[in-house]
Design a protein around this motif. Structure first.
Motif, short mmCIF file in Angstrom:
data_model
loop_
_atom_site.label_atom_id
_atom_site.label_comp_id
_atom_site.label_asym_id
_atom_site.label_seq_id
_atom_site.Cartn_x
_atom_site.Cartn_y
_atom_site.Cartn_z
N LEU A 46 0.84 -1.22 0.00
CA LEU A 46 0.00 0.00 0.00
C LEU A 46 0.87 1.25 0.00
CD1 LEU A 46 -2.90 1.20 0.22
CD2 LEU A 46 -2.57 1.22 2.69
N ALA A 47 1.92 1.24 0.82
CA ALA A 47 2.80 2.41 0.90
C ALA A 47 3.47 2.67 -0.45
CB ALA A 47 3.85 2.20 1.99
N LYS A 48 3.93 1.60 -1.09
CA LYS A 48 4.61 1.76 -2.38
C LYS A 48 3.65 2.30 -3.43
CE LYS A 48 7.59 -0.45 -5.74
NZ LYS A 48 7.13 -1.28 -6.86
N ALA A 49 2.39 1.83 -3.38
CA ALA A 49 1.39 2.27 -4.36
C ALA A 49 0.79 3.63 -3.99
CB ALA A 49 0.28 1.22 -4.46
N GLN A 50 1.11 4.13 -2.80
CA GLN A 50 0.58 5.40 -2.29
C GLN A 50 -0.95 5.41 -2.30
OE1 GLN A 50 3.11 7.95 -4.85
NE2 GLN A 50 3.88 8.79 -2.92
N GLY A 51 -1.52 4.28 -1.91
CA GLY A 51 -2.98 4.19 -1.85
C GLY A 51 -3.49 4.44 -0.45
N VAL A 52 -4.82 4.53 -0.33
CA VAL A 52 -5.48 4.76 0.97
C VAL A 52 -5.88 3.44 1.60
CG1 VAL A 52 -7.57 5.74 2.04
CG2 VAL A 52 -6.27 7.08 0.36
N GLY A 53 -6.22 2.47 0.77
CA GLY A 53 -6.66 1.19 1.32
C GLY A 53 -6.32 0.03 0.41
N VAL A 82 -5.35 -12.98 -2.14
CA VAL A 82 -5.68 -13.79 -0.96
C VAL A 82 -7.17 -13.61 -0.64
CG1 VAL A 82 -5.21 -14.17 1.49
CG2 VAL A 82 -3.33 -13.56 -0.05
N LEU A 83 -7.94 -14.69 -0.73
CA LEU A 83 -9.39 -14.60 -0.55
C LEU A 83 -9.79 -14.71 0.92
CD1 LEU A 83 -10.57 -16.49 -3.74
CD2 LEU A 83 -11.12 -14.13 -3.14
N ARG A 84 -9.29 -13.79 1.71
CA ARG A 84 -9.61 -13.73 3.14
C ARG A 84 -10.07 -12.32 3.50
NH1 ARG A 84 -10.24 -18.65 5.77
NH2 ARG A 84 -8.91 -20.10 4.65
N ARG A 85 -10.88 -12.23 4.61
CA ARG A 85 -11.49 -10.95 4.97
C ARG A 85 -10.50 -10.09 5.78
NH1 ARG A 85 -16.55 -11.67 3.05
NH2 ARG A 85 -17.34 -9.70 3.87
N VAL A 86 -9.56 -9.50 5.04
CA VAL A 86 -8.49 -8.68 5.62
C VAL A 86 -8.40 -7.38 4.83
CG1 VAL A 86 -5.99 -8.53 6.01
CG2 VAL A 86 -7.17 -10.73 6.33
N VAL A 87 -8.37 -6.26 5.57
CA VAL A 87 -8.31 -4.93 4.95
C VAL A 87 -7.32 -4.08 5.73
CG1 VAL A 87 -9.66 -2.77 4.87
CG2 VAL A 87 -10.64 -4.89 3.94
N ILE A 88 -6.56 -3.25 5.02
CA ILE A 88 -5.80 -2.21 5.71
C ILE A 88 -6.16 -0.85 5.11
CG2 ILE A 88 -3.86 -3.71 6.35
CD1 ILE A 88 -2.25 -2.28 4.11
N ILE A 89 -6.13 0.17 5.95
CA ILE A 89 -6.48 1.53 5.52
C ILE A 89 -5.50 2.51 6.16
CG2 ILE A 89 -8.22 3.38 5.71
CD1 ILE A 89 -10.36 1.12 5.70
N ASP A 90 -5.02 3.45 5.35
CA ASP A 90 -4.17 4.54 5.85
C ASP A 90 -4.64 5.83 5.20
OD1 ASP A 90 -2.28 6.25 6.78
OD2 ASP A 90 -0.55 5.10 6.09
N THR A 91 -5.28 6.68 6.00
CA THR A 91 -5.78 7.95 5.44
C THR A 91 -4.74 9.07 5.60
OG1 THR A 91 -6.87 8.49 7.52
CG2 THR A 91 -8.19 7.34 5.87
N TYR A 92 -3.55 8.73 6.04
CA TYR A 92 -2.45 9.70 6.17
C TYR A 92 -2.83 10.87 7.08
CZ TYR A 92 -0.73 6.85 2.36
OH TYR A 92 -0.34 5.77 1.61
N VAL A 115 -1.53 2.95 10.06
CA VAL A 115 -2.26 2.00 9.22
C VAL A 115 -3.24 1.23 10.10
CG1 VAL A 115 -2.08 0.06 7.63
CG2 VAL A 115 -0.26 1.79 7.69
N HIS A 116 -4.52 1.28 9.74
CA HIS A 116 -5.55 0.53 10.46
C HIS A 116 -5.66 -0.87 9.87
CE1 HIS A 116 -7.34 4.20 12.41
NE2 HIS A 116 -6.61 4.76 11.45
N GLU A 117 -5.73 -1.87 10.75
CA GLU A 117 -5.88 -3.25 10.31
C GLU A 117 -7.27 -3.74 10.69
OE1 GLU A 117 -1.16 -4.43 10.89
OE2 GLU A 117 -2.65 -5.32 12.23
N LEU A 118 -8.02 -4.20 9.70
CA LEU A 118 -9.39 -4.66 9.92
C LEU A 118 -9.49 -6.12 9.48
CD1 LEU A 118 -9.49 -1.45 9.32
CD2 LEU A 118 -11.86 -1.85 8.71
N ILE A 119 -9.65 -7.02 10.45
CA ILE A 119 -9.80 -8.44 10.13
C ILE A 119 -11.26 -8.82 10.39
CG2 ILE A 119 -8.79 -10.72 10.47
CD1 ILE A 119 -6.66 -8.49 10.03
N ASN A 120 -11.86 -9.51 9.45
CA ASN A 120 -13.27 -9.91 9.53
C ASN A 120 -14.19 -8.72 9.84
OD1 ASN A 120 -12.52 -12.61 9.07
ND2 ASN A 120 -12.25 -13.00 11.25
N PRO A 121 -14.00 -7.59 9.17
CA PRO A 121 -14.78 -6.39 9.51
C PRO A 121 -16.24 -6.48 9.04
CG PRO A 121 -13.45 -5.97 7.56
CD PRO A 121 -13.08 -7.35 8.05
#
Ligand code: ZN
Length: 157
Positions: A39-46, A54-64, A69-75
């Motif tokens: 995500l950091a390399k791509a300069q994305g938000v999420g 990977v087909l698992r319920r995992v999300v990261i978000i960084d709104t700078y 970086v927020h980690e959301l598992i099974n959100p």
């Protein structure tokens, strides 16, 4: 840590429903760390796990905003405000495509940490938009389905 390849929207992985995370183990932690670097390399938000195959319920978000970086598992979203926001949106899996979406101004969600502890949080503005966008990925939904008006990149200049 390693940068992983971000799949393009044409990859069928991005159109599948992800399975819950059951094991909060080293493998999950490596996935999260790799996703952060990606995500950091791509300069994305999420970034959602299916975007790196990977087909698992995992999300990261960084709104700078300085909260990291927020980690959301099974959100799961548990509440959406009636108030909405009309926002510009893009996706690392849809390079060059931009559009306006209508998202809730605020959402509440519950999720698990990388160690499996449940927590609840309220998100607003860009963070709320990112939560909605990334959670859609876990159900195989791309933001393109939510666009109310596409943005012509040449008109933006
Ligand atoms: Zn996306």
């Amino acid at each position: 840590m390693a940068v992983r390849n971000i799949l393009n929207k044409r990859d069928e992985t991005l159109h599948k429903v992800c399975k819950p995370v059951i094991s909060f183990n080293e493998r999950l932690h490596t996935l999260l760390d790799d996703m952060k670097e990606t995500l950091a390399k791509a300069q994305g938000v999420g970034l959602a796990a299916p975007q790196v195959g990977v087909l698992r319920r995992v999300v990261i978000i960084d709104t700078y905003d300085g909260t990291g970086v927020h980690e959301l598992i099974n959100p799961e979203i548990t509440w959406r405000s009636e108030e909405t926001q009309r926002v510009q949106e893009g996706c690392l899996s849809c390079p060059g495509e931009w559009g306006y979406t209508i998202r809730p101004q605020k959402v509440k969600f519950r999720a698990q940490t990388r160690d499996g502890d449940w927590y609840e949080e309220e998100a607003e503005g860009l963070y709320a938009q990112a939560v909605c966008h990334e959670l859609d990925h876990l159900d195989g939904i791309l933001f393109l389905e939510k666009v109310v008006e596409f943005i012509d990149p040449e008109e933006e200049e």
